[in-house]
Design an enzyme around this catalytic site. Structure first.
Site, PDB file in Angstrom:
ATOM      1  N   TYR A 110      -2.739  -0.453   9.771  1.00 45.67           N
ATOM      2  CA  TYR A 110      -2.885  -0.938   8.398  1.00 45.67           C
ATOM      3  C   TYR A 110      -1.568  -0.785   7.649  1.00 45.67           C
ATOM      4  CZ  TYR A 110      -4.217  -1.109   3.498  1.00 45.67           C
ATOM      5  OH  TYR A 110      -4.281  -1.401   2.150  1.00 45.67           O
ATOM      6  N   SER A 121       0.826  -1.205   0.000  1.00 44.31           N
ATOM      7  CA  SER A 121       0.000   0.000   0.000  1.00 44.31           C
ATOM      8  C   SER A 121       0.861   1.256   0.000  1.00 44.31           C
ATOM      9  CB  SER A 121      -0.902   0.015   1.247  1.00 44.31           C
ATOM     10  OG  SER A 121      -1.494   1.268   1.449  1.00 44.31           O
TER      11      SER A 121
END
Length: 353
Positions: free
Chosen positions: A170, A145
């Site tokens: 995350y 990401s």
């Protein structure tokens, strides 16, 4: 590796946004695709089931750890934390390639539910790596990401920037995935390619993402929140460009002894082992308010905006340097924002009106 040789691809997270689009493209391109998803309730499972239905599955037949097969495609409801059954799937199916897109998504959700990210994104990914170790594959592609860049303001973000300052669990879990994959490439010769996705959007998108939230509010003539008083930008990347890039990467597994890797001056994106990292973004950041205006244009109405301060764990801007990926696959995302938003809005209206 010869692309024609590849017969079977496992796509984890196939009921998810990117996984659905990738599966559809790979089947159309002649691959045999096996999809895996736990169909959790992080967001409305009915959207996930609708994606599977669009792929041709009878969703009434879905039950845990039961493989449903249709022409050139199969689906199994399975949780990646279930190592025994994941390994059995690998043993029975003998995958050529694995594309791991299954993960617990969302930055803000991680502030209240950090343990879910360890279970899904770290334990789940470890089980993928262990399965690839036990039943070797030609290429493991996994989703990282843009959030790994965290506090960095070295824009545009390059794969070799320092990524030691994540802002939420995350991002930390995705950084961990990159390091875990490198260790398995090193120890067990699993060819790994990691992809740092930059704000993916498009038809069938997740309802927790800005495009869906803004569109839904405008359609329902309700107020919606825009953070940092609208002073934000994102490298919005159309999902069709994302999956085309992944498809092109499938036959291009990294090899050991990359001549561009210098152990005396190591970089993040390359290794002496069969491992590599790429940014996958549009290379063209868009101001958040321009994004809002594109939605307003597609819907033909104005939004009711409530400006709010920056949220914890968020960043002001993302911007991908994608030259390395372009050099590798001779393709870079290029879909116009207005066209991409229009495609999302049309699909949203079909699904919700």
């Amino acid at each position: 590796m010869n692309e024609q040789k590849i017969k079977k691809v496992l796509v984890t997270g196939m009921a998810g946004f990117i996984g659905y689009h990738l599966a559809k493209l790979l089947v159309k391109s002649g691959y045999h695709v096996v999809g895996l998803d736990n169909i959790n309730d992080y967001y409305d499972p009915n959207l996930k089931l609708a994606r599977l239905k669009d792929l041709g599955f009878n969703v009434d037949e879905i039950s845990y750890n039961t493989l449903l097969e249709i022409e050139n495609t199969a689906f199994i409801k399975l949780d990646l934390t279930d190592l025994e059954n994941v390994k059995t799937l690998f043993k029975n199916q003998q995958f050529d390639v694995v594309v791991n897109l299954a993960a617990q998504a969302g930055v803000r959700y991680s502030l209240k539910n950090p343990h879910v990210y360890v279970d899904s994104n770290i334990t789940g990914f470890l089980n993928i790596l262990e399965s690839c170790r036990s039943y070797p594959v030609e290429h493991l592609i996994f989703a990282s990401s843009s959030s790994v860049y965290g506090l960095s303001e070295q824009v545009p973000f390059h794969e070799d920037n320092v990524t030691d300052h994540p802002l939420a669990m995350y991002a930390a879990s995705k950084k961990a995935n990159e390091m875990m994959a490198h260790s398995y490439a090193n120890l067990f010769n699993i060819p790994c390619t990691g992809l740092r996705f930059f704000t993916v959007y498009g038809p069938w998108g997740r309802p927790d993402m800005a495009l869906h939230l803004f569109t839904k509010a405008m359609v329902e003539d309700k107020e919606f929140e825009v953070f940092n008083n609208g002073d934000m930008s994102r490298d919005f990347t159309y999902v069709g460009d994302i999956v085309e890039s992944v498809k092109r990467l499938i036959p291009l597994a990294p090899k050991e002894n990359n001549p561009l890797f210098d152990p005396k001056n190591p970089v993040t994106s390359k290794s002496s082992k069969a491992y590599q990292l790429f940014n996958i973004g549009n290379n063209s950041p868009v101001a958040l308010m321009d994004f809002v205006r594109a939605i307003e244009k597609a819907l033909g109405k104005k939004g009711k905006i409530k400006f709010k301060p920056m949220q914890p764990g968020d960043v002001q801007s993302t911007y991908a340097n994608v030259q390395s990926l372009y050099d590798y696959i001779q393709f870079k995302p290029s879909t116009n924002l207005e066209d991409g938003v229009q495609a999302f809005v049309e699909r949203y209206l079909k699904l919700n009106t």
